[in-house]
Scaffold this motif. Structure first.
Motif, mmCIF file in Angstrom:
data_model
loop_
_atom_site.group_PDB
_atom_site.id
_atom_site.type_symbol
_atom_site.label_atom_id
_atom_site.label_comp_id
_atom_site.label_asym_id
_atom_site.label_seq_id
_atom_site.Cartn_x
_atom_site.Cartn_y
_atom_site.Cartn_z
ATOM 1 N N UNK A 23 -19.585 -46.425 45.272
ATOM 2 C CA UNK A 23 -19.306 -47.770 45.590
ATOM 3 C C UNK A 23 -20.394 -48.815 45.279
ATOM 4 N N UNK A 24 -20.265 -50.119 45.429
ATOM 5 C CA UNK A 24 -21.338 -50.732 44.941
ATOM 6 C C UNK A 24 -22.641 -50.750 45.426
ATOM 7 N N UNK A 25 -22.703 -50.198 46.509
ATOM 8 C CA UNK A 25 -24.203 -49.937 47.104
ATOM 9 C C UNK A 25 -24.752 -48.917 46.297
ATOM 10 N N UNK A 26 -23.956 -47.902 46.050
ATOM 11 C CA UNK A 26 -24.387 -46.579 45.338
ATOM 12 C C UNK A 26 -24.950 -47.183 43.787
ATOM 13 N N UNK A 27 -23.941 -48.027 42.989
ATOM 14 C CA UNK A 27 -24.275 -48.422 41.832
ATOM 15 C C UNK A 27 -25.651 -49.314 41.867
ATOM 16 N N UNK A 28 -25.853 -50.095 42.694
ATOM 17 C CA UNK A 28 -27.028 -50.675 42.751
ATOM 18 C C UNK A 28 -28.363 -49.764 43.048
ATOM 19 N N UNK A 29 -28.158 -48.771 43.599
ATOM 20 C CA UNK A 29 -29.138 -47.758 44.010
ATOM 21 C C UNK A 29 -29.457 -47.058 42.604
ATOM 22 N N UNK A 30 -28.089 -46.496 41.905
ATOM 23 C CA UNK A 30 -28.267 -46.074 40.631
ATOM 24 C C UNK A 30 -29.303 -47.044 39.595
ATOM 25 N N UNK A 31 -28.680 -48.191 39.633
ATOM 26 C CA UNK A 31 -29.376 -49.211 38.731
ATOM 27 C C UNK A 31 -31.085 -49.265 38.826
ATOM 28 N N UNK A 32 -31.330 -49.508 40.242
ATOM 29 C CA UNK A 32 -32.912 -49.290 40.652
ATOM 30 C C UNK A 32 -33.548 -48.204 40.254
ATOM 31 N N UNK A 33 -32.697 -46.956 40.476
ATOM 32 C CA UNK A 33 -33.459 -45.879 40.042
ATOM 33 C C UNK A 33 -33.612 -45.626 38.805
ATOM 34 N N UNK A 34 -32.704 -46.089 37.634
ATOM 35 C CA UNK A 34 -32.763 -46.107 36.348
ATOM 36 C C UNK A 34 -34.034 -46.937 36.119
ATOM 37 N N UNK A 35 -34.201 -48.110 36.686
ATOM 38 C CA UNK A 35 -35.250 -49.018 36.172
ATOM 39 C C UNK A 35 -36.678 -48.515 36.454
ATOM 40 N N UNK A 36 -36.683 -47.877 37.677
ATOM 41 C CA UNK A 36 -37.930 -47.397 38.193
ATOM 42 C C UNK A 36 -38.260 -46.124 37.316
ATOM 43 N N UNK A 37 -37.340 -45.381 36.810
ATOM 44 C CA UNK A 37 -37.555 -44.240 35.965
ATOM 45 C C UNK A 37 -38.191 -44.874 34.672
ATOM 46 N N UNK A 38 -37.330 -46.019 34.097
ATOM 47 C CA UNK A 38 -37.933 -46.475 32.746
ATOM 48 C C UNK A 38 -39.340 -46.998 32.831
ATOM 49 N N UNK A 39 -39.635 -47.834 33.953
ATOM 50 C CA UNK A 39 -41.144 -48.360 34.259
ATOM 51 C C UNK A 39 -42.036 -46.943 34.378
ATOM 52 N N UNK A 40 -41.757 -45.972 34.779
ATOM 53 C CA UNK A 40 -42.629 -44.663 35.069
ATOM 54 C C UNK A 40 -42.494 -44.066 33.691
ATOM 55 N N UNK A 41 -41.582 -43.835 33.116
ATOM 56 C CA UNK A 41 -41.400 -42.856 31.790
ATOM 57 C C UNK A 41 -41.189 -43.370 30.449
ATOM 58 N N UNK A 42 -41.223 -44.749 30.457
ATOM 59 C CA UNK A 42 -40.745 -45.331 29.111
ATOM 60 C C UNK A 42 -41.379 -44.736 28.225
ATOM 61 N N UNK A 43 -42.444 -44.138 27.860
ATOM 62 C CA UNK A 43 -42.912 -43.467 26.655
ATOM 63 C C UNK A 43 -42.142 -42.051 26.718
ATOM 64 N N UNK A 44 -41.762 -41.351 27.730
ATOM 65 C CA UNK A 44 -40.917 -40.155 27.503
ATOM 66 C C UNK A 44 -39.454 -40.712 26.848
ATOM 67 N N UNK A 45 -39.099 -41.954 27.258
ATOM 68 C CA UNK A 45 -37.824 -42.279 26.846
ATOM 69 C C UNK A 45 -37.748 -42.183 25.329
#
Lengths: 332, 310
Positions: A23-45
């Motif tokens: 559901x939407x809550x889940x999608x929001x959580x995923x999005x924030x997870x992705x953003x967090x991961x990007x901030x943390x790991x942008x070099x790895x991406x």
């Protein structure tokens, strides 16, 4: 599916997050997870983008290029602009009398390979496991392991030399018994045996290592208990060792069958000659000849695609069967 | 249970239990040893035969007099090989391919396996699935050839280095190693120290991953040294041929070599050609054989690491 609690789709494993609500809550959580991961790991991406590009260019674009199997490929127009011909290439392939031979040859050869190269490493590993950790075990292991690292070209050359009708040692020995020299490589009926048994010669020691590892992982207490219960060596092999390596054996069998149709081009092509072609022409060698020697790209792609699809189906079927029978598959 | 065990031990003693194995078990052990001896002979004898032949005189080899020991010891075949420009060029090319290919492959493998091993790396499961899928379903020879042609690698050295640079199996091994042997606390410590993602990889992870790097390097080196398929498909220029292609041309296709002047010399050339094959087999397998002790150890390790995740 309800937005709050949904059962896990598959059993959670160590590297996986537990089931997330949909559901939407889940999608929001995923999005924030992705953003967090990007901030943390942008070099790895950035780092991962290079190998990812490799996989896209050299693995996934070729999959897409298989469209030429349904086209009349023209190098000038390229794979996308070439004219569609529907299933014409496949019709041409299936109606070609060569096709039945190809399929039979490929299937029989692969089946024979799996049949021979599945049990022998297990037997070898069980035998090695029985004799204790002395120099004899180390020597046998070292020696049987070695041929795996010899190149295909060299192995085939060795086969040709050893089986040579004039100077080969096999015919020299046969001559001692009054047998006239045999040109083994010119005999279509001998091709499969040569292919399969040289394969066993080359890979059995390597494959045995995996089973030896599994055997080493068996709890010694089981063996002790069996000994106290008066089990003989053979009984311990049957009731302790075999069940212990069963999961490994199932995986190896699935992988073996899964690779059946992807059977090596390298060796078959090198062992081929005009005399044994009746049994040595298999799908991969045919694809090579049709595509790169006769430059019929569409036809070759059609044969190759057919092969890949059959191979994938085989793998899925075996995996399914293995799961049903033993409760274990490639994806648990 | 324990009391039973100790009472049993007291009765027979640890040493006696070995000696007093039942007759049936001892018989089984003897049969097993004999079988392994046969296996040893089956694997070893062809190899010994090849080496013995390569060290024999051309006349003895052609008369079929060589068994498992050199007859009329001669190094002529080896001398001929060392003077053959084609073979030396192949050797040289293969060394380049093995060295460069290994560096490229190990770098790319680590570059994808390390991020995949980080639990907080978003998208790792999707990425892993996409990698595994390439193991199950391949684009096929012709479409791959078209891509290699389109990106302009055809008939260049890069054609042997790039299109098969990453093995999915190797990625799985590397990922499993990183995930299992680098504790999360180290990542936390590195982060607290302000190390960036790359810095962590370089200064924390890689120094701890030398065994893995050795396994990967050996696997890719052996692959590059032994493979001939890519060269067969992608290369036309003989100057770029790796050793395996040169070997194939000489050993299997029997390409005729330089003509001799008189008949006796020609006879000798033909005889020499046969010994040459045996010697070539030995010479071409030499680099891998010399690495064999390391290979045996590290490949076993690699097989184990891979087996953990299956």
């Amino acid at each position: 599916m309800s937005a709050t609690t949904s059962p896990p789709l598959r059993s959670p494993s160590a590297n996986e997050d537990p089931a997330r609500p949909a559901g939407p809550a889940h999608r929001r959580r995923r999005w924030s997870e992705a953003r967090k991961s990007w901030r943390l790991h942008w070099q790895l991406y950035l780092l991962v983008s290079v190998p990812v590009a490799y996989f896209i260019v050299f693995k996934y674009i070729p999959m897409a290029f298989n469209v030429i199997a349904f086209k009349d490929y023209s190098p000038v127009l390229g794979p996308w602009a070439s004219e569609w011909v529907g299933l014409e290439n496949f019709e041409r392939l299936f109606s070609n009398p060569v096709f039945v031979d190809l399929l039979t040859n490929t299937f029989l050869l692969s089946f024979y390979v799996v049949l021979a190269s599945f049990p022998i490493p297990i037997l070898l590993a069980l035998a090695l496991n029985e004799i204790g950790n002395g120099w004899f075990k180390r020597t046998v292991q070292m020696v049987t392991y070695a041929p795996y690292f010899i190149s295909t070209v060299v192995v085939v050359s060795m086969i040709i030399l050893v089986l040579s009708p004039r100077i080969g040692i096999v015919n020299q020995v046969l001559a001692l018994f009054g047998v006239a020299p045999v040109d083994f490589l010119g005999e279509p009926d001998a091709f499969r045996h040569i292919y399969v048994w040289s394969d066993v010669w080359q890979t059995a020691g390597y494959a045995a290592v995996i089973y030896l590892a599994a055997l080493a992982g068996i709890d010694p207490a089981l063996h002790e208990a069996a000994k106290i219960d008066g089990a003989s060596r053979l009984q311990r092999i049957r009731y302790v060792d075999l069940p212990g390596i069963m999961p490994t054996a199932v995986i190896m069998l699935i992988l073996g069958v899964g690779n059946m149709m992807a059977i090596g081009f390298e060796k078959a092509y090198l062992l081929q000659n005009n005399l044994n072609l009746a049994q040595s022409e298999i799908i991969p060698t045919y694809v090579y000849k049709t595509g790169l020697i006769n430059a019929d790209f569409s036809m070759a792609a059609a044969v190759g695609l057919f092969n890949s699809v059959v191979n994938l189906c085989l793998l899925l079927v075996v995996n399914f069967a293995a799961k049903r029978v033993t409760g274990r598959g490639l994806w648990r | 249970m324990t009391t039973m065990l100790t009472s049993k031990l007291r009765r027979t003693g640890p040493a006696a239990s070995k000696v007093r194995e039942p007759l049936g078990d001892r018989l089984v052990l003897i049969v097993v040893r004999l079988m392994l001896l046969v296996v040893l002979a089956i694997v070893l004898l062809p190899l010994i035969y090849i080496v013995a032949s390569s060290l024999s005189s051309p006349a003895a080899v052609n008369a079929g007099r060589v068994r498992f020991w050199p007859v009329e010891f001669s190094l002529e075949a080896y001398q001929t090989i060392l003077n053959n420009a084609e073979i030396l060029q192949g050797y040289y090319n293969s060394l380049i391919y093995a060295a460069a290919g290994t560096v490229i492959s190990v770098t790319l493998t680590v570059a994808i396996a390390y991020p995949l091993s980080r639990k907080s790396f978003y998208g790792r499961n999707v990425l892993m699935t996409l990698l595994i899928f390439t193991m199950l379903f391949s684009g096929g020879l012709i479409p791959t050839y078209m891509v290699v042609q389109d990106v302009g690698l055809l008939d260049t050295r890069w054609a042997l280095l790039i299109p098969n640079a990453i093995g999915v199996w190797q990625v799985i091994i590397a990922r499993t190693f990183f995930a299992n042997s680098i504790p999360d606390e180290l990542y936390e410590a590195a982060m607290l120290d302000g190390a960036s993602g790359m810095r962590t990889l370089r200064s924390v992870v890689l120094p701890l991953s030398k065994p893995l790097l050795a396994v990967l390097a050996l696997m890719y080196t052996v692959y590059q040294w032994n493979t001939y398929f890519d060269a067969l498909v992608y290369l036309k220029d003989p100057d770029l041929f790796p050793l395996q292609i040169v070997l194939r041309n000489i050993l299997i296709l029997n390409t005729p070599r330089t003509g001799a002047v008189d008949l006796a010399q020609q006879m000798h050339q033909i005889q020499l050609a046969n010994v040459l094959r045996y010697a070539l087999i030995v010479v071409s397998s030499l680099p891998v054989l010399m690495m064999y002790p390391f290979i045996a150890r590290h490949f076993t390790k690699g097989a184990m690491v891979g087996a953990v995740k299956g």
